[in-house]
Scaffold this motif. Structure first.
Motif, PDB file in Angstrom:
ATOM      1  N   ILE A 180     -30.220 -43.973 -48.600  1.00 31.02           N
ATOM      2  CA  ILE A 180     -30.020 -42.950 -47.560  1.00 31.02           C
ATOM      3  C   ILE A 180     -28.561 -42.872 -47.150  1.00 31.02           C
ATOM      4  CG2 ILE A 180     -30.545 -42.341 -45.158  1.00 31.02           C
ATOM      5  CD1 ILE A 180     -33.357 -43.559 -45.650  1.00 31.02           C
ATOM      6  N   PHE A 181     -27.945 -44.019 -46.909  1.00 35.48           N
ATOM      7  CA  PHE A 181     -26.562 -44.031 -46.430  1.00 35.48           C
ATOM      8  C   PHE A 181     -25.569 -43.603 -47.516  1.00 35.48           C
ATOM      9  CE2 PHE A 181     -28.352 -46.289 -42.873  1.00 35.48           C
ATOM     10  CZ  PHE A 181     -27.516 -45.942 -41.824  1.00 35.48           C
ATOM     11  N   LEU A 182     -25.829 -43.933 -48.758  1.00 35.23           N
ATOM     12  CA  LEU A 182     -24.943 -43.505 -49.836  1.00 35.23           C
ATOM     13  C   LEU A 182     -25.007 -41.990 -50.040  1.00 35.23           C
ATOM     14  CD1 LEU A 182     -25.481 -46.389 -52.395  1.00 35.23           C
ATOM     15  CD2 LEU A 182     -23.324 -45.808 -51.282  1.00 35.23           C
ATOM     16  N   ILE A 183     -26.184 -41.430 -49.945  1.00 36.92           N
ATOM     17  CA  ILE A 183     -26.327 -39.978 -50.078  1.00 36.92           C
ATOM     18  C   ILE A 183     -25.638 -39.267 -48.906  1.00 36.92           C
ATOM     19  CG2 ILE A 183     -27.984 -38.077 -50.099  1.00 36.92           C
ATOM     20  CD1 ILE A 183     -29.900 -40.002 -51.641  1.00 36.92           C
ATOM     21  N   ILE A 184     -25.788 -39.822 -47.694  1.00 36.74           N
ATOM     22  CA  ILE A 184     -25.071 -39.269 -46.536  1.00 36.74           C
ATOM     23  C   ILE A 184     -23.566 -39.335 -46.775  1.00 36.74           C
ATOM     24  CG2 ILE A 184     -24.484 -39.666 -44.107  1.00 36.74           C
ATOM     25  CD1 ILE A 184     -27.396 -40.575 -43.705  1.00 36.74           C
ATOM     26  N   SER A 185     -23.102 -40.464 -47.295  1.00 34.28           N
ATOM     27  CA  SER A 185     -21.672 -40.638 -47.575  1.00 34.28           C
ATOM     28  C   SER A 185     -21.167 -39.581 -48.546  1.00 34.28           C
ATOM     29  CB  SER A 185     -21.432 -42.038 -48.150  1.00 34.28           C
ATOM     30  OG  SER A 185     -20.064 -42.267 -48.388  1.00 34.28           O
ATOM     31  N   ALA A 186     -21.949 -39.300 -49.575  1.00 36.52           N
ATOM     32  CA  ALA A 186     -21.552 -38.287 -50.564  1.00 36.52           C
ATOM     33  C   ALA A 186     -21.510 -36.893 -49.938  1.00 36.52           C
ATOM     34  CB  ALA A 186     -22.535 -38.304 -51.743  1.00 36.52           C
ATOM     35  N   ILE A 187     -22.487 -36.580 -49.101  1.00 31.30           N
ATOM     36  CA  ILE A 187     -22.538 -35.258 -48.459  1.00 31.30           C
ATOM     37  C   ILE A 187     -21.327 -35.052 -47.557  1.00 31.30           C
ATOM     38  CG2 ILE A 187     -23.799 -33.838 -46.792  1.00 31.30           C
ATOM     39  CD1 ILE A 187     -26.394 -35.073 -47.928  1.00 31.30           C
ATOM     40  N   VAL A 188     -20.975 -36.063 -46.781  1.00 27.84           N
ATOM     41  CA  VAL A 188     -19.819 -35.953 -45.875  1.00 27.84           C
ATOM     42  C   VAL A 188     -18.536 -35.722 -46.669  1.00 27.84           C
ATOM     43  CG1 VAL A 188     -18.387 -37.198 -44.202  1.00 27.84           C
ATOM     44  CG2 VAL A 188     -20.881 -37.341 -44.058  1.00 27.84           C
ATOM     45  N   MET A 189     -18.403 -36.379 -47.814  1.00 25.32           N
ATOM     46  CA  MET A 189     -17.184 -36.238 -48.612  1.00 25.32           C
ATOM     47  C   MET A 189     -17.014 -34.836 -49.195  1.00 25.32           C
ATOM     48  SD  MET A 189     -15.112 -38.745 -48.569  1.00 25.32           S
ATOM     49  CE  MET A 189     -14.080 -38.385 -50.003  1.00 25.32           C
TER      50      MET A 189
ATOM     51  N   GLU B 277     -13.665 -41.565 -42.880  1.00 24.69           N
ATOM     52  CA  GLU B 277     -14.204 -42.732 -42.193  1.00 24.69           C
ATOM     53  C   GLU B 277     -15.698 -42.593 -41.915  1.00 24.69           C
ATOM     54  OE1 GLU B 277     -12.988 -45.640 -41.756  1.00 24.69           O
ATOM     55  OE2 GLU B 277     -11.143 -45.009 -42.732  1.00 24.69           O
ATOM     56  N   ILE B 278     -16.155 -41.382 -41.657  1.00 22.99           N
ATOM     57  CA  ILE B 278     -17.604 -41.185 -41.490  1.00 22.99           C
ATOM     58  C   ILE B 278     -18.315 -41.514 -42.805  1.00 22.99           C
ATOM     59  CG2 ILE B 278     -19.423 -39.491 -41.059  1.00 22.99           C
ATOM     60  CD1 ILE B 278     -17.432 -38.029 -39.226  1.00 22.99           C
ATOM     61  N   SER B 279     -17.748 -41.020 -43.885  1.00 16.58           N
ATOM     62  CA  SER B 279     -18.300 -41.327 -45.211  1.00 16.58           C
ATOM     63  C   SER B 279     -18.191 -42.815 -45.512  1.00 16.58           C
ATOM     64  CB  SER B 279     -17.558 -40.518 -46.281  1.00 16.58           C
ATOM     65  OG  SER B 279     -17.923 -40.931 -47.576  1.00 16.58           O
ATOM     66  N   ASN B 280     -17.056 -43.394 -45.180  1.00 18.20           N
ATOM     67  CA  ASN B 280     -16.813 -44.804 -45.486  1.00 18.20           C
ATOM     68  C   ASN B 280     -17.731 -45.715 -44.680  1.00 18.20           C
ATOM     69  OD1 ASN B 280     -15.260 -46.766 -46.949  1.00 18.20           O
ATOM     70  ND2 ASN B 280     -14.223 -47.277 -45.040  1.00 18.20           N
ATOM     71  N   PHE B 281     -18.001 -45.343 -43.428  1.00 20.55           N
ATOM     72  CA  PHE B 281     -18.955 -46.110 -42.615  1.00 20.55           C
ATOM     73  C   PHE B 281     -20.301 -46.198 -43.330  1.00 20.55           C
ATOM     74  CE2 PHE B 281     -22.371 -46.497 -39.583  1.00 20.55           C
ATOM     75  CZ  PHE B 281     -21.922 -47.435 -38.662  1.00 20.55           C
ATOM     76  N   SER B 282     -20.766 -45.074 -43.849  1.00 19.23           N
ATOM     77  CA  SER B 282     -22.057 -45.050 -44.542  1.00 19.23           C
ATOM     78  C   SER B 282     -22.022 -45.881 -45.815  1.00 19.23           C
ATOM     79  CB  SER B 282     -22.442 -43.606 -44.869  1.00 19.23           C
ATOM     80  OG  SER B 282     -22.596 -42.841 -43.693  1.00 19.23           O
ATOM     81  N   TYR B 283     -20.898 -45.795 -46.541  1.00 18.67           N
ATOM     82  CA  TYR B 283     -20.783 -46.578 -47.778  1.00 18.67           C
ATOM     83  C   TYR B 283     -20.775 -48.070 -47.478  1.00 18.67           C
ATOM     84  CZ  TYR B 283     -18.599 -49.089 -51.569  1.00 18.67           C
ATOM     85  OH  TYR B 283     -18.323 -50.033 -52.526  1.00 18.67           O
TER      86      TYR B 283
END
Length: 471
Positions: A424-433, A243-249
């Motif tokens: 920025i948010f997509l890269i954050i999403s990838a890192i969290v995953m 969900e943290i990743s999904n929020f960013s996506y």
């Protein structure tokens, strides 16, 4: 052993088409309402970007709570006559279509900005409520319509194809009819098409409800209580990390779907048929690469392919900031964005299904709409905040909705909002995953446990049907 496959469980073709019709209609109506409505109220009706941004933030509260509430309510609905999902679809369909139409026809004097702001909030709240009620059910219907995995997969294919077509139309039609040189002019064909889409959409959902098939076994389980359901979801580490990743996506996706109207109208300055080109480039690449990423997912696993898609899309948005200032140079980054989003589009629901499977190993219960509601509590605020942030950025750079010719500074603001922020948010999403745990040999072992759970449930259901002499 799959008991229902042994008994040759089959969902009628008409039921599969019905599910496809509902999925396509939901995608079309919600896609148009939640993407084009910001541009429409801002540029066409004259509501200030500041008030629109505030409206989206206010809306975030109800948007999150309504999904949570209806998710648990629908899981607890029991009706011997209609089933637990069909009543919401059948009786909600006419209201769903009507509220979609009202989104585009203000019932106040549009020269009164405060009244127009209230109108925006009211239609957004009302339409979203019906979208939530019907949309959550669309998410869970395959599990309600049959038990065997083979039949569920066939149903989902119908839904995916229909939803994809609806989603494309939801972007292509408003981009083509709302953008162009005459940015203050509302094309009458757009309003006519809104009425037609609203009426046909309501009819499709209503008629489709008579051909849906719901199995009684889904009502056999006693669902978890409201509070217990929330607690169990919050205990799930895979759910929290996803969900943290999904929020960013979702944050990045929302800025793309809202910002593309401003990008086409004021940066590329395209209108008519040509306004469709940037959107079509992205969607064509999504469709082309879906079967490719499907094979990769089977070979390398959902997690790895999903992360690659997020990272590729993120860096492609950065390329778009430098190359996206005219249509010719924008083609390459737009293609890369489509390729990256193809992976995410394909695998996001599959990862969510894995999380629900994992929950089933912990609770023994199947809770599709409850999880969809919990997901929305985290996901939906991203939609409102993203819309607010994009509007804040373009206003900060001097955007004026009353002007057809925006300055370079405004165009820069649009490009920053449309490309840098999503990147920025997509890269954050990838890192969290990278920290998402449902992957590899240990998860494969868990999957075997889930198969056993499903087999026991299927066996109990078949035995009940035999006792009732329905099989």
């Amino acid at each position: 052993m799959n008991y229902l496959d042994d008994n040759k469980e089959r969902v009628p073709l008409k039921s599969k088409f019905a599910f496809g019709g509902i999925s396509g209609t939901i995608a079309l109506l919600s896609g148009m309402a939640f993407s084009a409505i910001t541009f429409y109220y801002n540029v066409k009706l004259g509501l200030s970007a500041e008030l629109l941004g505030i409206g989206w933030l206010i809306f975030a509260i109800w948007n999150a709570l309504s999904n949570l509430l209806f998710g648990f309510l629908e899981d607890r609905t029991k009706s011997a006559k209609y089933g637990r999902r069909i009543p919401y679809i059948r009786f909600g369909a006419p209201i769903f279509g009507l509220l979609f139409i009202l989104c585009w026809f203000p019932f106040v004097d549009i020269t009164n900005e405060l009244a127009l702001f209230v109108n925006f909030l009211v239609v957004l709240f009302l339409f979203n409520t019906l979208f939530t009620i019907i949309g959550l059910i669309g998410y869970s219907l395959p599990a309600e319509m049959c038990v065997s995995s083979k039949e569920r997969a066939k149903i989902i294919v119908f839904g995916t194809i229909s939803a994809s077509l609806g989603f494309i139309i939801s972007f292509v039609l408003p981009v083509m009819l709302l953008t162009g040189d005459k940015s203050k002019y509302i094309n009458p064909f757009f309003l006519v098409s809104i009425v037609i889409i609203g009426i046909l959409g309501a009819l499709i959902v209503f008629i489709s409800s008579f051909f849906l098939k719901e199995n009684i076994y889904t009502q056999m389980e006693e669902p978890l209580g409201f509070i217990d359901g929330i607690k169990e979801a919050l205990k799930s580490k895979p759910f929290i990390k996803f969900e943290i990743s999904n929020f960013s996506y979702i944050f990045a996706q929302t800025i793309l779907t809202t910002g593309v109207f401003y990008y086409v109208a004021y940066v590329l300055i395209l209108g008519g048929i040509m306004a469709m080109v940037p959107v079509l480039i992205v969607f064509v690449m999504i469709f082309i690469f879906i079967p490719i990423f499907s094979k990769f997912a089977g070979k390398y696993g959902l997690k790895k392919v999903y992360i690659v898609g997020l990272a590729l899309a993120g860096f492609s948005f950065l390329f778009a900031f430098f190359l996206g200032w005219n249509l010719i140079t924008a083609i390459f980054p737009l293609m890369l964005i489509g390729i990256g989003l193809s992976s995410v589009t394909l695998l996001r629901q599959a990862i969510a299904a894995d999380i629900i499977d994992y929950d089933e190993t912990r609770t023994g219960k199947r809770r599709e709409t409850s999880y969809a509601g919990m997901n929305a509590v985290i996901e939906k605020p991203a939609i409102s905040i993203a819309n607010w942030l994009f509007l804040f950025i373009i206003v900060f750079y001097g955007f004026q909705q009353t002007s057809n010719n925006q300055s370079f500074e405004v165009k820069l603001g649009i490009m920053i909002g449309l490309t840098i922020v999503p990147a920025i948010f997509l890269i954050i999403s990838a890192i969290v995953m990278l920290f998402y745990p449902l992957d590899g040999p240990e998860w494969d072992k868990k999957k075997k446990e889930i198969i056993k759970i499903h087999e026991e449930k299927e066996k109990a259901y078949v035995q009940r049907l035999k006792e009732q002499r329905k099989m």
